[in-house]
Motif scaffolding. Structure first.
Motif, PDB file in Angstrom:
ATOM      1  N   LEU A  47       0.825  -1.211   0.000  1.00  0.00           N
ATOM      2  CA  LEU A  47       0.000   0.000   0.000  1.00  0.00           C
ATOM      3  C   LEU A  47       0.859   1.260   0.000  1.00  0.00           C
ATOM      4  O   LEU A  47       0.601   2.201  -0.758  1.00  0.00           O
ATOM      5  N   SER A  50       2.829   1.497  -3.515  1.00  0.00           N
ATOM      6  CA  SER A  50       1.945   1.883  -4.619  1.00  0.00           C
ATOM      7  C   SER A  50       1.331   3.254  -4.387  1.00  0.00           C
ATOM      8  O   SER A  50       1.132   4.028  -5.339  1.00  0.00           O
ATOM      9  N   GLY A  51       1.052   3.588  -3.117  1.00  0.00           N
ATOM     10  CA  GLY A  51       0.481   4.894  -2.815  1.00  0.00           C
ATOM     11  C   GLY A  51       1.421   6.030  -3.138  1.00  0.00           C
ATOM     12  O   GLY A  51       0.993   7.111  -3.591  1.00  0.00           O
ATOM     13  N   LEU A  54       1.146   6.635  -6.868  1.00  0.00           N
ATOM     14  CA  LEU A  54      -0.109   7.292  -7.229  1.00  0.00           C
ATOM     15  C   LEU A  54      -0.112   8.760  -6.825  1.00  0.00           C
ATOM     16  O   LEU A  54      -0.668   9.612  -7.533  1.00  0.00           O
ATOM     17  N   VAL A  99      -0.920  -0.045 -11.042  1.00  0.00           N
ATOM     18  CA  VAL A  99      -0.590   0.383  -9.686  1.00  0.00           C
ATOM     19  C   VAL A  99      -1.852   0.774  -8.926  1.00  0.00           C
ATOM     20  O   VAL A  99      -2.006   0.446  -7.740  1.00  0.00           O
ATOM     21  N   ARG A 100      -2.791   1.444  -9.597  1.00  0.00           N
ATOM     22  CA  ARG A 100      -4.023   1.868  -8.917  1.00  0.00           C
ATOM     23  C   ARG A 100      -4.840   0.664  -8.474  1.00  0.00           C
ATOM     24  O   ARG A 100      -5.348   0.622  -7.345  1.00  0.00           O
ATOM     25  N   THR A 102      -3.662  -2.438  -8.051  1.00  0.00           N
ATOM     26  CA  THR A 102      -2.888  -3.150  -7.032  1.00  0.00           C
ATOM     27  C   THR A 102      -3.068  -2.477  -5.672  1.00  0.00           C
ATOM     28  O   THR A 102      -3.215  -3.151  -4.644  1.00  0.00           O
ATOM     29  N   HIS A 103      -3.051  -1.144  -5.658  1.00  0.00           N
ATOM     30  CA  HIS A 103      -3.261  -0.396  -4.420  1.00  0.00           C
ATOM     31  C   HIS A 103      -4.627  -0.715  -3.822  1.00  0.00           C
ATOM     32  O   HIS A 103      -4.754  -0.927  -2.605  1.00  0.00           O
ATOM     33  N   HIS A 104      -5.635  -0.775  -4.666  1.00  0.00           N
ATOM     34  CA  HIS A 104      -6.991  -1.060  -4.188  1.00  0.00           C
ATOM     35  C   HIS A 104      -7.085  -2.480  -3.635  1.00  0.00           C
ATOM     36  O   HIS A 104      -7.648  -2.703  -2.558  1.00  0.00           O
TER      37      HIS A 104
END
Length: 457
Positions: A47, A50-51, A54, A99-100, A102-104
């Motif tokens: 998180l 990846s955050g 983003l 990435v978005r 994967t983050h979710h």
């Protein structure tokens, strides 16, 4: 240069060898259920990583702009900067969609792992003295993680997240006496709020709450290291030792493997399983809405409570003092977390047990605790299903009103049934000592000298 030289250089200046020697000799118990906490930890690592990516491309602003990105159906549409930057992340930024998503997915798995870890702690009695402090840290982490997930889920300013914020605004407004002023303070005005709301929500999501979570995780790990791990009863295991693998090299290498496995699975989910396609929902407008909206799973229990609550409000002197959303949106989660926080004290009060416990219980060994935990979880799970299954049930022809009454009844009856069934089952298992899910049953198949096969039970 040999490895010993930099180690010696550090030790001569910081005197770290005693601490390092103690750390590498720390023993971890070997049981699969202890990996649930590590999965949560490594999901948090994904998180954060990846955050950060983003954050470099997301614009937290409600300022209107005309979209000119790659998604043709929305070209020329006036949207907010937040929504436009989310579309750019999904279609124009290299690896942005991967990435978005994967983050979710990491957020969903993070909360799943916390809940599963908390259930393991509850049913094995790992919350008892002296680990009750760490139990409180874990429950707090769960509450903070739900807030963090909702904040991130609300940032894209799409139709789904906007409806979630509208519900949250109504829930805050329903708090007696202070609700109106509190909602005005958070949103900066009447819903959908001032232009400052989106940047503030962004700061909460990427800075304030992650720092709190990191602090809670650090405190959680520090307390574990200070108190040592608890373990299940078994040969050679006592309250004064821990039987398992040392940190180095056995457990560290195994844990690194789990880290890479968690990161790999989350990345695969992000690349192969679509989640939250905001371009299909469109930009949020206060006058738009959809009955088919479903939040992320960790908010399903709150939506279910709002849907199941009968139309009850408290009126006096010509005013509504307690609006209906308060019961499902505020009172229900307050009761759930109050029970979780109070349970160590309640169990001590009922059993009179104030001793130190370093060995874990099997769920069958504590029938009353296991039965209550199963019933309590069934209560929450029934309300969760009520908030998640309505669209499916409507599609198969079950009227919405019938669903509501079924789940209202189930929220009362199911926990009672589960309590007595689980308690009786635990007592039978404890008395007989059988393990229905262990061992092997079947027949051994052998090949005969003539080329055929025979079996022996």
């Amino acid at each position: 240069m040999k490895v010993e030289e930099p180690v010696r250089w550090v030790d001569e200046r910081l005197g770290a060898s005693p601490l390092l020697r103690k750390a590498v000799r720390y023993v971890f118990p070997e049981h699969w259920s202890f990996l649930l906490g590590e999965i949560a930890l490594y999901s948090f690592v994904v998180l954060v990583a990846s955050g950060i990516y983003l954050t470099l491309f997301f614009s937290p602003s409600s300022h209107p702009v005309v979209y000119h990105g790659s998604y043709v159906p929305l070209q020329g549409t006036t949207v907010s900067e937040s929504y436009a930057s989310t579309l750019d992340l999904s279609f124009d930024v290299p690896a942005g969609l991967l990435v978005r998503q994967t983050h979710h997915w990491a957020a969903l798995v993070f909360l799943v792992a916390i809940v599963m870890h908390l259930l393991r702690v509850f049913f094995t009695g790992a919350f008892r003295k002296p680990r009750d402090v760490n139990y409180f840290i874990g429950v707090t982490m769960l509450a903070v993680a739900v807030v963090e997930g909702f904040a991130g889920y609300s940032l894209p300013d799409d139709l789904l997240s906007g409806m979630g914020l509208a519900i949250a605004y109504a829930v805050v407004m329903s708090i007696p006496i202070a609700g109106g002023n509190l909602a005005f303070l958070i949103w900066g005005g009447q819903f959908p709020g001032s232009d400052a709301f989106e940047p503030r929500l962004f700061i909460v999501h990427v800075l304030i709450v992650p720092v709190i979570l990191a602090g809670l995780i650090g405190a959680h790990l520090a307390v574990i290291m200070r108190q040592k791990h608890s373990q299940f009863r078994g040969t050679g295991r006592t309250a004064r030792n821990v039987v398992g693998a040392p940190l180095w090299p056995a457990y560290a290498l195994r844990s690194l493997g789990l880290l890479f496995a968690v990161a790999a699975v989350l990345t695969l989910l992000g690349g192969l399983v679509q989640i939250n396609p905001v371009w299909q929902w469109g930009h949020y407008q206060p006058w738009l809405g959809t009955n088919g909206a479903q939040p992320d799973w960790y908010l399903g229990w709150l939506i279910g409570a709002l849907r199941l609550m009968p139309p009850i409000e408290l009126h006096a002197f010509g005013k509504t003092w307690v609006p209906n959303p308060f019961f499902g949106g505020v009172l229900f989660p307050t009761v759930v977390f109050t029970v979780l926080y109070m349970w160590p004290w309640l169990e001590r009060r009922v059993t009179g047990d104030r001793l130190r416990h370093d060995l874990l219980d099997r769920p069958r060994d504590r029938p009353s605790r296991t039965a209550f935990g199963a019933a309590f979880f069934t209560w929450v799970a029934t309300i969760f299903v009520a908030g998640a299954a309505d669209r499916i049930l409507v599609r198969v022809g079950i009227p919405y009103e019938g669903q509501v009454w079924f789940f209202r009844t189930g929220a009362v009856l199911f926990p009672i049934i589960v309590f007595f069934v689980v308690r009786r089952t635990c007592r039978q298992l404890s008395d007989t000592g059988v393990h229905p899910l262990r061992g092997w049953t079947g027949a051994i198949v052998r090949r005969t000298g003539r080329g055929g096969f025979d079996s022996a039970a």
